[in-house]
Design a protein around this motif. Structure first.
Motif, PDB file in Angstrom:
ATOM      1  N   ASN A  95      -2.345  15.920 -17.034  1.00  0.00           N
ATOM      2  CA  ASN A  95      -3.053  15.063 -17.320  1.00  0.00           C
ATOM      3  C   ASN A  95      -2.578  14.328 -15.699  1.00  0.00           C
ATOM      4  O   ASN A  95      -3.994  13.694 -15.200  1.00  0.00           O
ATOM      5  N   MET A  96      -1.588  15.147 -15.041  1.00  0.00           N
ATOM      6  CA  MET A  96      -1.693  14.602 -13.676  1.00  0.00           C
ATOM      7  C   MET A  96      -1.907  16.066 -12.664  1.00  0.00           C
ATOM      8  O   MET A  96      -1.509  17.420 -13.569  1.00  0.00           O
ATOM      9  N   PHE A  97      -2.180  15.654 -11.721  1.00  0.00           N
ATOM     10  CA  PHE A  97      -2.478  16.939 -11.000  1.00  0.00           C
ATOM     11  C   PHE A  97      -1.224  17.215 -10.113  1.00  0.00           C
ATOM     12  O   PHE A  97      -1.175  15.854  -9.613  1.00  0.00           O
ATOM     13  N   ARG A  98      -1.045  18.199  -9.958  1.00  0.00           N
ATOM     14  CA  ARG A  98       0.141  18.857  -8.723  1.00  0.00           C
ATOM     15  C   ARG A  98      -0.334  19.244  -8.270  1.00  0.00           C
ATOM     16  O   ARG A  98      -1.344  20.357  -8.128  1.00  0.00           O
ATOM     17  N   LEU A  99       0.366  20.098  -7.068  1.00  0.00           N
ATOM     18  CA  LEU A  99       0.480  21.004  -6.161  1.00  0.00           C
ATOM     19  C   LEU A  99       1.089  21.034  -5.518  1.00  0.00           C
ATOM     20  O   LEU A  99       2.924  20.673  -5.288  1.00  0.00           O
ATOM     21  N   LYS A 100       1.500  22.300  -4.635  1.00  0.00           N
ATOM     22  CA  LYS A 100       3.301  23.011  -3.448  1.00  0.00           C
ATOM     23  C   LYS A 100       2.260  22.049  -2.097  1.00  0.00           C
ATOM     24  O   LYS A 100       1.307  22.262  -1.763  1.00  0.00           O
TER      25      LYS A 100
ATOM     26  N   TYR B  26       4.661  18.223  -6.161  1.00  0.00           N
ATOM     27  CA  TYR B  26       4.287  17.167  -5.092  1.00  0.00           C
ATOM     28  C   TYR B  26       3.591  16.144  -6.317  1.00  0.00           C
ATOM     29  O   TYR B  26       2.590  17.980  -7.487  1.00  0.00           O
ATOM     30  N   CYS B  27       2.975  15.397  -6.452  1.00  0.00           N
ATOM     31  CA  CYS B  27       1.176  15.204  -7.696  1.00  0.00           C
ATOM     32  C   CYS B  27       0.645  14.101  -6.953  1.00  0.00           C
ATOM     33  O   CYS B  27       0.928  13.605  -6.482  1.00  0.00           O
ATOM     34  N   LEU B  28      -0.628  14.167  -7.100  1.00  0.00           N
ATOM     35  CA  LEU B  28      -1.454  12.596  -7.250  1.00  0.00           C
ATOM     36  C   LEU B  28      -0.879  11.893  -8.078  1.00  0.00           C
ATOM     37  O   LEU B  28      -1.200  11.941  -9.458  1.00  0.00           O
ATOM     38  N   GLY B  29      -0.954  10.604  -7.284  1.00  0.00           N
ATOM     39  CA  GLY B  29      -0.113   9.745  -8.347  1.00  0.00           C
ATOM     40  C   GLY B  29      -1.596   9.322  -9.464  1.00  0.00           C
ATOM     41  O   GLY B  29      -2.642   8.627  -8.913  1.00  0.00           O
ATOM     42  N   MET B  30      -1.261   9.125 -10.937  1.00  0.00           N
ATOM     43  CA  MET B  30      -1.539   8.017 -12.186  1.00  0.00           C
ATOM     44  C   MET B  30      -1.980   7.476 -11.707  1.00  0.00           C
ATOM     45  O   MET B  30      -2.213   6.477 -12.624  1.00  0.00           O
ATOM     46  N   THR B  31      -0.488   6.557 -11.545  1.00  0.00           N
ATOM     47  CA  THR B  31       0.286   5.346 -11.718  1.00  0.00           C
ATOM     48  C   THR B  31       1.497   5.451 -11.112  1.00  0.00           C
ATOM     49  O   THR B  31       1.366   5.869 -10.264  1.00  0.00           O
ATOM     50  N   HIS B  32       1.494   3.612 -10.872  1.00  0.00           N
ATOM     51  CA  HIS B  32       2.850   3.684  -9.430  1.00  0.00           C
ATOM     52  C   HIS B  32       3.930   2.926 -10.073  1.00  0.00           C
ATOM     53  O   HIS B  32       5.239   2.158  -9.455  1.00  0.00           O
ATOM     54  N   GLU B  33       4.156   3.024 -11.217  1.00  0.00           N
ATOM     55  CA  GLU B  33       5.636   2.345 -12.016  1.00  0.00           C
ATOM     56  C   GLU B  33       7.111   2.822 -10.988  1.00  0.00           C
ATOM     57  O   GLU B  33       7.802   2.321 -10.454  1.00  0.00           O
ATOM     58  N   GLU B  34       6.564   4.428 -11.193  1.00  0.00           N
ATOM     59  CA  GLU B  34       8.125   5.108 -10.726  1.00  0.00           C
ATOM     60  C   GLU B  34       8.352   4.648  -9.129  1.00  0.00           C
ATOM     61  O   GLU B  34       9.196   4.077  -8.779  1.00  0.00           O
ATOM     62  N   ILE B  35       7.228   4.750  -8.130  1.00  0.00           N
ATOM     63  CA  ILE B  35       6.751   4.136  -7.102  1.00  0.00           C
ATOM     64  C   ILE B  35       7.391   3.457  -6.700  1.00  0.00           C
ATOM     65  O   ILE B  35       8.644   2.801  -5.790  1.00  0.00           O
TER      66      ILE B  35
ATOM     67  N   TYR C 169       0.981  -1.408  -0.556  1.00  0.00           N
ATOM     68  CA  TYR C 169       0.097  -0.062  -0.067  1.00  0.00           C
ATOM     69  C   TYR C 169       1.177   1.659  -0.243  1.00  0.00           C
ATOM     70  O   TYR C 169       1.440   1.653   0.778  1.00  0.00           O
ATOM     71  N   LEU C 170       1.026   2.405  -1.126  1.00  0.00           N
ATOM     72  CA  LEU C 170       1.670   2.646  -1.494  1.00  0.00           C
ATOM     73  C   LEU C 170       0.934   4.279  -1.783  1.00  0.00           C
ATOM     74  O   LEU C 170      -0.095   4.260  -1.146  1.00  0.00           O
ATOM     75  N   PRO C 171       1.757   5.356  -1.315  1.00  0.00           N
ATOM     76  CA  PRO C 171       1.355   6.468  -1.150  1.00  0.00           C
ATOM     77  C   PRO C 171       0.755   7.100  -2.709  1.00  0.00           C
ATOM     78  O   PRO C 171       0.868   7.042  -3.422  1.00  0.00           O
ATOM     79  N   ALA C 172      -0.928   8.137  -2.216  1.00  0.00           N
ATOM     80  CA  ALA C 172      -1.102   8.489  -3.502  1.00  0.00           C
ATOM     81  C   ALA C 172      -0.591   9.856  -3.925  1.00  0.00           C
ATOM     82  O   ALA C 172      -0.806  10.206  -5.107  1.00  0.00           O
ATOM     83  N   LEU C 173       0.049  10.527  -2.542  1.00  0.00           N
ATOM     84  CA  LEU C 173       1.155  12.501  -2.815  1.00  0.00           C
ATOM     85  C   LEU C 173       2.297  11.603  -3.165  1.00  0.00           C
ATOM     86  O   LEU C 173       2.930  11.019  -2.142  1.00  0.00           O
ATOM     87  N   HIS C 174       3.104  12.163  -4.404  1.00  0.00           N
ATOM     88  CA  HIS C 174       4.347  11.767  -4.828  1.00  0.00           C
ATOM     89  C   HIS C 174       5.279  13.096  -4.999  1.00  0.00           C
ATOM     90  O   HIS C 174       4.680  14.039  -5.931  1.00  0.00           O
ATOM     91  N   PRO C 175       6.500  12.844  -4.437  1.00  0.00           N
ATOM     92  CA  PRO C 175       7.612  14.214  -4.825  1.00  0.00           C
ATOM     93  C   PRO C 175       7.485  14.207  -6.299  1.00  0.00           C
ATOM     94  O   PRO C 175       7.835  13.194  -6.806  1.00  0.00           O
TER      95      PRO C 175
ATOM     96  N   THR D  64      -6.299   4.223  -4.804  1.00  0.00           N
ATOM     97  CA  THR D  64      -7.502   5.261  -5.706  1.00  0.00           C
ATOM     98  C   THR D  64      -5.313   5.934  -6.564  1.00  0.00           C
ATOM     99  O   THR D  64      -4.835   6.610  -6.368  1.00  0.00           O
ATOM    100  N   LYS D  65      -6.091   6.268  -8.083  1.00  0.00           N
ATOM    101  CA  LYS D  65      -5.630   7.203  -8.689  1.00  0.00           C
ATOM    102  C   LYS D  65      -5.877   8.559  -9.033  1.00  0.00           C
ATOM    103  O   LYS D  65      -7.474   8.204  -9.427  1.00  0.00           O
ATOM    104  N   PHE D  66      -5.509   9.253  -9.227  1.00  0.00           N
ATOM    105  CA  PHE D  66      -6.222  10.105 -10.119  1.00  0.00           C
ATOM    106  C   PHE D  66      -5.186  10.994 -11.140  1.00  0.00           C
ATOM    107  O   PHE D  66      -4.396  10.958 -11.289  1.00  0.00           O
ATOM    108  N   ARG D  67      -6.636  11.380 -12.802  1.00  0.00           N
ATOM    109  CA  ARG D  67      -5.933  11.813 -12.955  1.00  0.00           C
ATOM    110  C   ARG D  67      -7.285  13.040 -13.521  1.00  0.00           C
ATOM    111  O   ARG D  67      -8.148  12.919 -13.802  1.00  0.00           O
TER     112      ARG D  67
END
Length: 578
Positions: free
Chosen positions: A95-100, A107-116, A73-79, A140-143
């Motif tokens: 397509n990516m939700f981004r935030l600071k 930061y972004c909300l994960g669309m998918t988790h290959e990187e993580i 179970y990994l974070p949905a919030l990614h650096p 949960t994924k965010f797109r």
RNA sequence: CGGGGCGUAGCGCAGCCUGGUAGCGCGUCUGCCUUGGGCGCAGAAGGUCGUCGGUUCGAAUCCGGCCGCCCCGACCA
């Protein structure tokens, strides 16, 4: 098994659905009290929906665990850094939700988790002896979809089961991929979905091969080409077809320029005085691939497929060029464009025209075309052959002598052979037996949980409401006392208790409502088994047994209903791995 | 992003064109009645008319900005 009383449950059914609900699953999920909309592409999942979603997740878990996959179970919030490492911080675009964060970090909300997941593999996996590993999560994924639509079919927040495999080599990946494919087939079957596995376009995921699991429904947004004679099935983003070879009249010498004042469409060039059939024309389209212009050449009567152009160019994004971008590049406006002798941008030529001669195309001068074009001689010196056109129903199957069928479908799962794209980018390596370091060979496998829910409804509903497959129905059975008389209520409660004792999940409709209301709601919600307790039957010690999917009503002795329902549930939920 | 539509009571809608009283159906509440497919009768509650500004003696209605939602074309589980 706890019993839910309808008088206490939050099941807000509606007589009318909001008019903005277009597809059946959306309309019914709202009417039957499963979901409410919070915003564009954002839904509240109410208790009924949560019950069904949990069942779908349980099936997915069982099948993942059965092939040896391990749940995370990994974070949905990614650096942002991790996405920058793979290069997808830019590729994913809007397509990516981004935030600071408060310190200004990206930061972004994960669309998918290959990187993580790959980062974990990089940090923790050292040796081939630790492989293969197969990891998954349900998360949960965010797109930020450009256009959320169709209820749950295209949303901005959704639940995905995503799995990742890590192998030493391609042979290992093949095995992991096959394991996943088998698990997917069992998952969708158990959820009551008819599906086809099709060859697919990899999009921004990259990698060497992929298959989509498609449910045939007009509510879907993809087009699948399939051969009824053999196993061939492919998304039209990759599908090919067998075309008859067209004979060309000979033409001696170089292409000849001729005046075509005002002619800017294939159609116009077909008419007199020109009379050039669309199949003798070359259609030249200008696109921007990651911001750089490219030319795509297809037959006049064929349609370009943008996904194929994206594959051909290797770009992460393609879009049609605007007219004002085209004029300076080619010296002419759309309608007079051609790729003959044009070297100002890469040129891609569809195989359907690669061998043609005596073709007609724009002269890159407004009001003029060229005839006598020999594609090999005049285009392929500088251009490259690439699959570009969209296949149409009725064309020949590329694998056998059958004829292709094309239909709309909904993607519920997608499996990818990623190869080393992410392990290279993130330097996730292991040591092989010979002591040499090698990048981990990866696969990635996704399933849309809410889409399974919606797809099941698209496939299983009628005028009255949903007809849930038993394995994912919010309840197995519902019991309706048809009146408030003490003997009815008492008998109903006896049935409910017996069902619960036999492991059947029951919605007990104890509301003080008229029978009509209870019948309507039971049909709408779609619970597979309906047991009605009425005065007439009860006089003989019997209750009414009716399955949602059939018209038949059977009278069953009160004492036998529980066993009967339990047997049905056991049979319908069979298939779970031991 | 390009094109179109909509925003009025919990839900579905009318009213807007032609400014002045906010209305209908369903649902909800109370009472009676009814009890095998969303009954019937009577009464009641419930609305900053998306929002901000402008025009006007007066704006749901006319004008402008903004926000939100839906649909049609390019993206994905």
């Amino acid at each position: 098994m706890p019993v839910v009383r309808a008088s206490k449950a939050f099941i807000p059914t509606l007589k009318e659905a909001p008019t903005d609900a277009q597809v059946a699953s959306h309309r019914l999920l709202v009417r039957a009290g499963f979901v409410r909309q919070l915003g564009a592409g954002l839904y509240d999942y109410l208790p009924l929906a949560k019950r069904s979603l949990s069942k779908i997740e349980a099936i997915i878990r069982q099948e993942m665990d059965a092939i040896g996959a391990q749940e995370f179970y990994l974070p949905a919030l990614h650096p942002a850094e991790i996405w920058r490492e793979s290069g997808r911080w830019d590729v994913m675009g809007d397509n990516m939700f981004r935030l600071k964060d408060r310190k200004g970090g990206d930061y972004c909300l994960g669309m998918t988790h290959e990187e993580i997941f790959t980062a974990i593999a990089r940090d923790e996996l050292r040796s081939y002896r630790q492989l293969p590993q197969v990891w998954y999560q349900i998360q949960t994924k965010f797109r930020d979809e450009p256009r959320p639509k169709s209820g749950l079919l295209r949303v901005r927040q959704f639940t995905m089961k995503d799995a990742y495999s890590f192998d030493v080599d391609a042979a290992g990946l093949d095995r992991s991929y096959d394991d996943q494919r088998g698990a997917y087939e069992r998952i969708f079957s158990r959820c009551g979905l008819d599906f086809v596995a099709v060859q697919a376009h990899s999009g921004s995921m990259g990698g060497s091969g992929s298959q989509e699991f498609m449910v045939r429904t007009d509510a879907g947004e993809d087009l699948v080409a399939a051969c009824p004679k053999c196993r061939y099935a492919a998304n039209t983003e990759t599908a090919t077809s067998r075309l008859e070879a067209l004979p060309d009249q000979p033409w001696e010498g170089a292409p000849e320029r001729f005046a075509t004042p005002g002619v800017v469409t294939i159609e116009a060039l077909q008419r007199q005085p020109y009379g050039v059939g669309a199949r003798r024309q070359l259609k030249t389209l200008v696109y921007l691939a990651d911001g750089r212009p490219v030319l795509a050449v297809v037959r006049g009567d064929h349609d370009l497929n943008e996904a194929k152009l994206q594959t051909a160019t290797g770009a992460s994004e393609v879009r049609p060029a605007h007219p004002e971008e085209i004029l300076p590049l080619l010296g002419a406006r759309p309608g007079s464009l051609g790729a003959v002798a044009f070297t100002g941008a890469p040129v891609f030529v569809d195989p359907a025209v690669a061998a043609r001669t005596n073709m007609v195309t724009g002269a890159n001068e407004d009001g003029f075309h060229l005839r006598g074009v020999d594609v090999k001689r005049d285009l392929l010196g500088h251009g490259k052959v690439a699959e570009l056109r969209t296949v149409k129903a009725g064309e020949g199957c590329p694998r056998c002598d059958g004829t292709l069928d094309v239909f709309k479908a909904l993607e519920v799962g997608h499996i990818f052979k990623l190869g080393t794209k992410y392990s290279d980018a993130l330097r996730a390596n292991v040591l092989k037996a010979d002591g040499v370091e090698t990048p981990i060979v990866m696969g990635s496998y996704g399933i849309g949980v809410e889409r399974i829910l919606a797809a099941a409804i698209e496939l299983h509903h009628d005028q009255d409401g949903i007809r849930w497959p038993l394995a994912i129905a919010p309840f197995h059975a519902t019991v309706l006392p048809l009146g408030q008389e003490p003997e009815l209520v008492q008998a109903a409660e006896q049935v409910v208790a017996a069902l619960a004792g036999a492991g059947v999940e029951v919605l007990y409709d104890d509301r003080d409502e008229r029978p009509g209301v209870k019948f309507k709601d039971a049909d709408l919600i779609g619970i597979p088994v309906r047991i009605a307790v009425g005065k007439k039957g009860l006089a003989q010690g019997q209750v009414e047994w009716k399955l949602r999917g059939s018209k038949d009503v059977a009278l069953v002795p009160l004492a036998e209903v529980a066993a009967r329902a339990a047997a049905l549930v056991r049979q319908a939920t069979a298939g779970a791995p031991a």
